[in-house]
Design a protein around this motif. Structure first.
Motif, PDB file in Angstrom:
ATOM      1  N   ALA A 134     -90.368  90.880 -43.333  1.00 39.49           N
ATOM      2  CA  ALA A 134     -91.712  90.532 -42.448  1.00 39.49           C
ATOM      3  C   ALA A 134     -91.304  89.307 -41.629  1.00 39.49           C
ATOM      4  CB  ALA A 134     -92.611  89.990 -43.630  1.00 39.49           C
ATOM      5  N   ARG A 135     -92.117  88.850 -40.690  1.00 37.80           N
ATOM      6  CA  ARG A 135     -92.245  87.765 -39.955  1.00 37.80           C
ATOM      7  C   ARG A 135     -93.143  86.713 -40.790  1.00 37.80           C
ATOM      8  NH1 ARG A 135     -91.235  91.667 -36.086  1.00 37.80           N
ATOM      9  NH2 ARG A 135     -89.759  91.031 -34.534  1.00 37.80           N
ATOM     10  N   ALA A 136     -92.951  85.557 -40.715  1.00 34.97           N
ATOM     11  CA  ALA A 136     -93.759  84.554 -41.512  1.00 34.97           C
ATOM     12  C   ALA A 136     -95.286  84.722 -41.082  1.00 34.97           C
ATOM     13  CB  ALA A 136     -93.228  83.001 -41.261  1.00 34.97           C
ATOM     14  N   GLN A 137     -95.623  84.930 -39.749  1.00 37.77           N
ATOM     15  CA  GLN A 137     -96.906  84.903 -39.228  1.00 37.77           C
ATOM     16  C   GLN A 137     -97.726  86.143 -39.767  1.00 37.77           C
ATOM     17  OE1 GLN A 137     -94.081  84.847 -37.568  1.00 37.77           O
ATOM     18  NE2 GLN A 137     -94.250  85.449 -35.459  1.00 37.77           N
ATOM     19  N   GLU A 138     -96.944  87.203 -40.345  1.00 39.02           N
ATOM     20  CA  GLU A 138     -97.414  88.327 -40.588  1.00 39.02           C
ATOM     21  C   GLU A 138     -97.705  88.375 -42.149  1.00 39.02           C
ATOM     22  OE1 GLU A 138     -94.629  91.558 -38.148  1.00 39.02           O
ATOM     23  OE2 GLU A 138     -94.454  91.127 -40.221  1.00 39.02           O
ATOM     24  N   LEU A 139     -97.453  87.214 -42.969  1.00 43.85           N
ATOM     25  CA  LEU A 139     -97.726  87.177 -44.392  1.00 43.85           C
ATOM     26  C   LEU A 139     -98.932  86.242 -44.622  1.00 43.85           C
ATOM     27  CD1 LEU A 139     -94.065  86.853 -45.447  1.00 43.85           C
ATOM     28  CD2 LEU A 139     -95.716  88.692 -45.818  1.00 43.85           C
ATOM     29  N   SER A 155     -88.448  76.202 -32.929  1.00 38.24           N
ATOM     30  CA  SER A 155     -88.952  74.642 -32.863  1.00 38.24           C
ATOM     31  C   SER A 155     -89.978  74.352 -33.664  1.00 38.24           C
ATOM     32  CB  SER A 155     -89.534  74.625 -31.453  1.00 38.24           C
ATOM     33  OG  SER A 155     -90.487  75.675 -30.926  1.00 38.24           O
ATOM     34  N   LEU A 156     -90.143  73.136 -33.836  1.00 39.65           N
ATOM     35  CA  LEU A 156     -91.065  72.501 -35.009  1.00 39.65           C
ATOM     36  C   LEU A 156     -92.672  73.068 -34.653  1.00 39.65           C
ATOM     37  CD1 LEU A 156     -90.146  68.972 -35.773  1.00 39.65           C
ATOM     38  CD2 LEU A 156     -90.155  71.020 -37.309  1.00 39.65           C
ATOM     39  N   ASP A 157     -93.005  73.122 -33.402  1.00 44.46           N
ATOM     40  CA  ASP A 157     -94.323  73.356 -33.129  1.00 44.46           C
ATOM     41  C   ASP A 157     -94.516  74.959 -33.397  1.00 44.46           C
ATOM     42  OD1 ASP A 157     -92.417  74.432 -31.101  1.00 44.46           O
ATOM     43  OD2 ASP A 157     -93.997  74.109 -29.307  1.00 44.46           O
ATOM     44  N   LYS A 158     -93.579  75.806 -33.198  1.00 41.76           N
ATOM     45  CA  LYS A 158     -93.651  77.132 -33.755  1.00 41.76           C
ATOM     46  C   LYS A 158     -93.501  77.405 -35.020  1.00 41.76           C
ATOM     47  CE  LYS A 158     -91.500  79.313 -29.561  1.00 41.76           C
ATOM     48  NZ  LYS A 158     -90.496  80.145 -29.049  1.00 41.76           N
ATOM     49  N   LEU A 159     -92.833  76.450 -35.720  1.00 43.98           N
ATOM     50  CA  LEU A 159     -92.576  76.660 -37.265  1.00 43.98           C
ATOM     51  C   LEU A 159     -93.861  76.138 -37.742  1.00 43.98           C
ATOM     52  CD1 LEU A 159     -89.052  75.201 -38.078  1.00 43.98           C
ATOM     53  CD2 LEU A 159     -89.991  77.686 -38.548  1.00 43.98           C
ATOM     54  N   PHE A 160     -94.651  74.877 -37.277  1.00 41.50           N
ATOM     55  CA  PHE A 160     -95.765  74.718 -37.890  1.00 41.50           C
ATOM     56  C   PHE A 160     -96.845  75.836 -37.811  1.00 41.50           C
ATOM     57  CE2 PHE A 160     -94.555  69.850 -36.676  1.00 41.50           C
ATOM     58  CZ  PHE A 160     -93.970  69.965 -37.925  1.00 41.50           C
ATOM     59  N   ARG A 161     -97.083  76.289 -36.758  1.00 43.09           N
ATOM     60  CA  ARG A 161     -98.002  77.319 -36.616  1.00 43.09           C
ATOM     61  C   ARG A 161     -97.719  78.489 -37.471  1.00 43.09           C
ATOM     62  NH1 ARG A 161     -97.128  76.191 -31.024  1.00 43.09           N
ATOM     63  NH2 ARG A 161     -98.902  75.115 -29.966  1.00 43.09           N
ATOM     64  N   TRP A 162     -96.442  79.034 -37.572  1.00 43.84           N
ATOM     65  CA  TRP A 162     -96.183  80.229 -38.244  1.00 43.84           C
ATOM     66  C   TRP A 162     -96.197  80.040 -39.697  1.00 43.84           C
ATOM     67  CZ3 TRP A 162     -90.801  81.401 -35.537  1.00 43.84           C
ATOM     68  CH2 TRP A 162     -91.104  81.916 -34.368  1.00 43.84           C
ATOM     69  N   CYS A 163     -95.902  78.716 -40.135  1.00 44.77           N
ATOM     70  CA  CYS A 163     -95.492  78.600 -41.723  1.00 44.77           C
ATOM     71  C   CYS A 163     -96.812  77.868 -42.356  1.00 44.77           C
ATOM     72  CB  CYS A 163     -94.385  77.709 -42.003  1.00 44.77           C
ATOM     73  SG  CYS A 163     -92.809  78.630 -41.201  1.00 44.77           S
ATOM     74  N   ALA A 164     -97.527  76.984 -41.445  1.00 45.82           N
ATOM     75  CA  ALA A 164     -98.418  76.347 -42.168  1.00 45.82           C
ATOM     76  C   ALA A 164     -99.474  77.156 -43.286  1.00 45.82           C
ATOM     77  CB  ALA A 164     -99.399  75.442 -41.244  1.00 45.82           C
ATOM     78  N   LEU A 185     -90.150  66.170 -33.837  1.00 47.21           N
ATOM     79  CA  LEU A 185     -91.340  65.910 -34.627  1.00 47.21           C
ATOM     80  C   LEU A 185     -92.482  65.466 -33.812  1.00 47.21           C
ATOM     81  CD1 LEU A 185     -93.011  66.119 -37.193  1.00 47.21           C
ATOM     82  CD2 LEU A 185     -91.665  63.971 -37.885  1.00 47.21           C
ATOM     83  N   ALA A 186     -91.970  64.189 -33.160  1.00 47.81           N
ATOM     84  CA  ALA A 186     -93.176  63.439 -32.115  1.00 47.81           C
ATOM     85  C   ALA A 186     -93.514  64.417 -31.282  1.00 47.81           C
ATOM     86  CB  ALA A 186     -92.584  62.475 -31.381  1.00 47.81           C
ATOM     87  N   ALA A 187     -93.074  65.578 -30.678  1.00 38.90           N
ATOM     88  CA  ALA A 187     -93.563  66.295 -29.654  1.00 38.90           C
ATOM     89  C   ALA A 187     -94.489  67.222 -30.461  1.00 38.90           C
ATOM     90  CB  ALA A 187     -92.297  66.932 -28.996  1.00 38.90           C
ATOM     91  N   ALA A 188     -94.225  67.609 -31.587  1.00 37.66           N
ATOM     92  CA  ALA A 188     -95.068  68.534 -31.921  1.00 37.66           C
ATOM     93  C   ALA A 188     -96.086  68.132 -33.077  1.00 37.66           C
ATOM     94  CB  ALA A 188     -94.064  69.467 -33.143  1.00 37.66           C
ATOM     95  N   ARG A 193    -101.210  68.491 -36.789  1.00 36.57           N
ATOM     96  CA  ARG A 193    -102.128  68.055 -37.557  1.00 36.57           C
ATOM     97  C   ARG A 193    -103.180  69.209 -37.154  1.00 36.57           C
ATOM     98  NH1 ARG A 193    -100.036  63.386 -34.999  1.00 36.57           N
ATOM     99  NH2 ARG A 193    -100.913  63.924 -32.924  1.00 36.57           N
ATOM    100  N   SER A 194    -103.004  70.068 -36.004  1.00 31.09           N
ATOM    101  CA  SER A 194    -104.207  71.182 -35.829  1.00 31.09           C
ATOM    102  C   SER A 194    -104.045  72.337 -37.187  1.00 31.09           C
ATOM    103  CB  SER A 194    -103.827  71.598 -34.299  1.00 31.09           C
ATOM    104  OG  SER A 194    -102.831  72.364 -34.169  1.00 31.09           O
TER     105      SER A 194
END
Length: 228
Positions: A134-139, A155-164, A185-188, A193-194
């Motif tokens: 599976a993909r993370a966002q499917e779980l 990238s971290l911004d994608k990882l944060f959305r997929w994995c949080a 990390l600073a850019a994401a 936080r969101s």
């Protein structure tokens, strides 16, 4: 089931300066038998099965196995660990070997890599690992982890959305990153936080003296305990 490692594979891998280094079994301790079998399998089949390039074989220990092991001190002895985009099994298989009381779930969407991971589990005889195709966002809603790990995935911004959504309250996301980890990390930060993550930090983690440090980015879900 794949064939046993060949003599030719052992010769090809002999250029790795870490081969035979007595510090390796000392560092990995009880995990060493599984790690050694994993290394041999990567040497024999990793390039053939499209998991590693030929230039990676002479640096498997430092660039991949020890690099993966650097995240283990940030992971509790017990609990559920989800390794997202597990690929060749780095760091997920290394984590499973070094944290035998944890339940480690390797999440990988590609069929051929899932087949590889199942072969690795059989070869290493690790009893605390399972594989999910599976993909993370499917779980989201299907898994809840104490720790989610990712290495060379996105990238971290994608990882944060997929994995949080996979991290339980108080759990942590650990992403293994390169030299620009702090800038990433600073850019994401806003995305972090969101999605309910906080306390973003960059850690320089070391394994054996003389190896390059591994940069581990950590973030905690909700008001969890800080990652050490």
């Amino acid at each position: 089931m794949s064939e046993e490692p060949s003599a030719d594979s052992e010769v090809d891998a002999s250029v790795d300066p870490w081969n035979g280094d007595a510090r390796l079994p000392a560092y990995f301790g009880d995990a060493w038998p599984a790690i050694e079998r994993f290394h041999a399998f990567l040497v024999d089949q990793g390039e053939l099965r499209g998991l590693l390039g030929p230039r990676e074989l002479p640096r498997l220990w430092e660039r991949h196995l020890l690099n993966s092991a650097a995240v283990v001190p940030f992971i509790p002895d017990e609990g559920v660990v989800v390794d997202v985009g597990s690929g060749a099994g780095l760091p997920g298989v290394v984590i499973a070997a070094m944290r035998p009381r944890a339940q480690v779930i390797l999440v990988e969407p590609m069929e051929r890599r899932v087949a590889w991971l199942l072969d690795v589990i059989e070869r290493t005889e690790l009893a605390n690992v399972e594989v999910r195709r599976a993909r993370a966002q499917e779980l989201d809603g299907a898994l809840e982890a104490d720790v989610v790990t990712a290495r060379a995935v996105a990238s971290l911004d994608k990882l944060f959305r997929w994995c949080a959504p996979l991290v339980r309250e108080g759990g942590a996301l650990l992403a293994m990153k390169g030299a620009r980890a702090a800038d990433e990390l600073a850019a994401a930060g806003k995305v972090m936080r969101s999605v309910g993550l906080s306390d973003g930090r960059v850690h320089e983690a070391t394994t054996i003296a003389g190896t390059e440090p591994t940069r581990v980015v950590s973030a905690v879900r909700g008001r969890g305990t800080r990652v050490r």
